[in-house]
Design a protein around this motif. Sequence first.
Motif, short mmCIF file in Angstrom:
data_model
loop_
_atom_site.label_atom_id
_atom_site.label_comp_id
_atom_site.label_asym_id
_atom_site.label_seq_id
_atom_site.Cartn_x
_atom_site.Cartn_y
_atom_site.Cartn_z
N SER A 124 0.81 -1.22 0.00
CA SER A 124 0.00 0.00 0.00
C SER A 124 0.84 1.27 0.00
O SER A 124 0.34 2.36 -0.25
CB SER A 124 -0.92 0.01 1.23
N GLY A 125 2.14 1.12 0.31
CA GLY A 125 3.01 2.30 0.38
C GLY A 125 3.12 2.88 1.77
O GLY A 125 3.83 3.86 1.98
N ARG A 126 2.44 2.27 2.73
CA ARG A 126 2.54 2.76 4.12
C ARG A 126 3.96 2.60 4.64
O ARG A 126 4.45 3.42 5.41
CB ARG A 126 1.55 2.00 5.00
N GLU A 127 4.61 1.51 4.20
CA GLU A 127 6.01 1.27 4.55
C GLU A 127 6.79 1.03 3.25
O GLU A 127 6.23 0.56 2.26
CB GLU A 127 6.17 0.04 5.46
N ILE A 128 8.09 1.32 3.28
CA ILE A 128 8.95 1.05 2.14
C ILE A 128 10.08 0.13 2.60
O ILE A 128 10.70 0.39 3.65
CB ILE A 128 9.58 2.35 1.57
N ALA A 129 10.33 -0.93 1.86
CA ALA A 129 11.40 -1.86 2.23
C ALA A 129 12.72 -1.11 2.34
O ALA A 129 13.14 -0.46 1.37
CB ALA A 129 11.50 -2.97 1.20
N PRO A 130 13.39 -1.18 3.48
CA PRO A 130 14.64 -0.43 3.67
C PRO A 130 15.83 -1.06 2.95
O PRO A 130 16.88 -0.42 2.82
CB PRO A 130 14.85 -0.49 5.19
#
Length: 229
Positions: free
Chosen positions: A69-75
Amino acid sequence: MRIAIEGCMHGDLDKVYQTLKRIESQNGTKIDLLLCCGDFQAVRNERDMQSLNVPLKYREMKSFWKYYSGREIAPVPTIFIGGNHEASNYLWELYYGGYVAPNIYFLGFGGVIKFGNIRIGGLSGIYNARSYRTGHHERAPYNESTIRSVYHVREYDVLKLMQVEEPIDIFLSHDWPVGITDCGNWKQLARYKPHFEKEIQEKTLGSGPLTKFLALDKCLPRRKFFTGY
């Protein structure tokens, strides 16, 4: 380049990325790439869970949806293959590979990509002799049979990988190749998994086609092979 290897993600992206951050902090270093060897479980919503071949009590949303959803971005750039516990309806949309979320890439049912100066190949799913020479006939919504056969390796995907001419530095598989138990303490394994002993002795435990593929010259130069099991 520093590469982290994850056997099976099982949808716990938050936990895995938190672990990588802790390792980076403790070691004062930066991890450049994360590889996952199947059972990634890219579950976007409750409908996707219907494509997971797991008992109902294990059907959980976990945390992939946040990254989709874009709430988090893989670091950390993440590359994965499919296993036998996947949201198969979603991965089928990316049969030839592609991004399932920002910074998270699915290698497809059988594929090779280049990351920096490293060539990474992978074969999704597990071997089943009954399905191996059939086509990809499954379509969602799956029934009790196709929810399993959809993740079975097909001969077409193996033959496609065999056409790759340049050497592959790292290869990912969810399956064991036949004979891998010769490289370890198979008797100890048989004590934990008694039903494996007959298959080990008969040389039927694992994927025969995968063994033949790995024996090709294109896979020999560095011999980096990672499996999910």
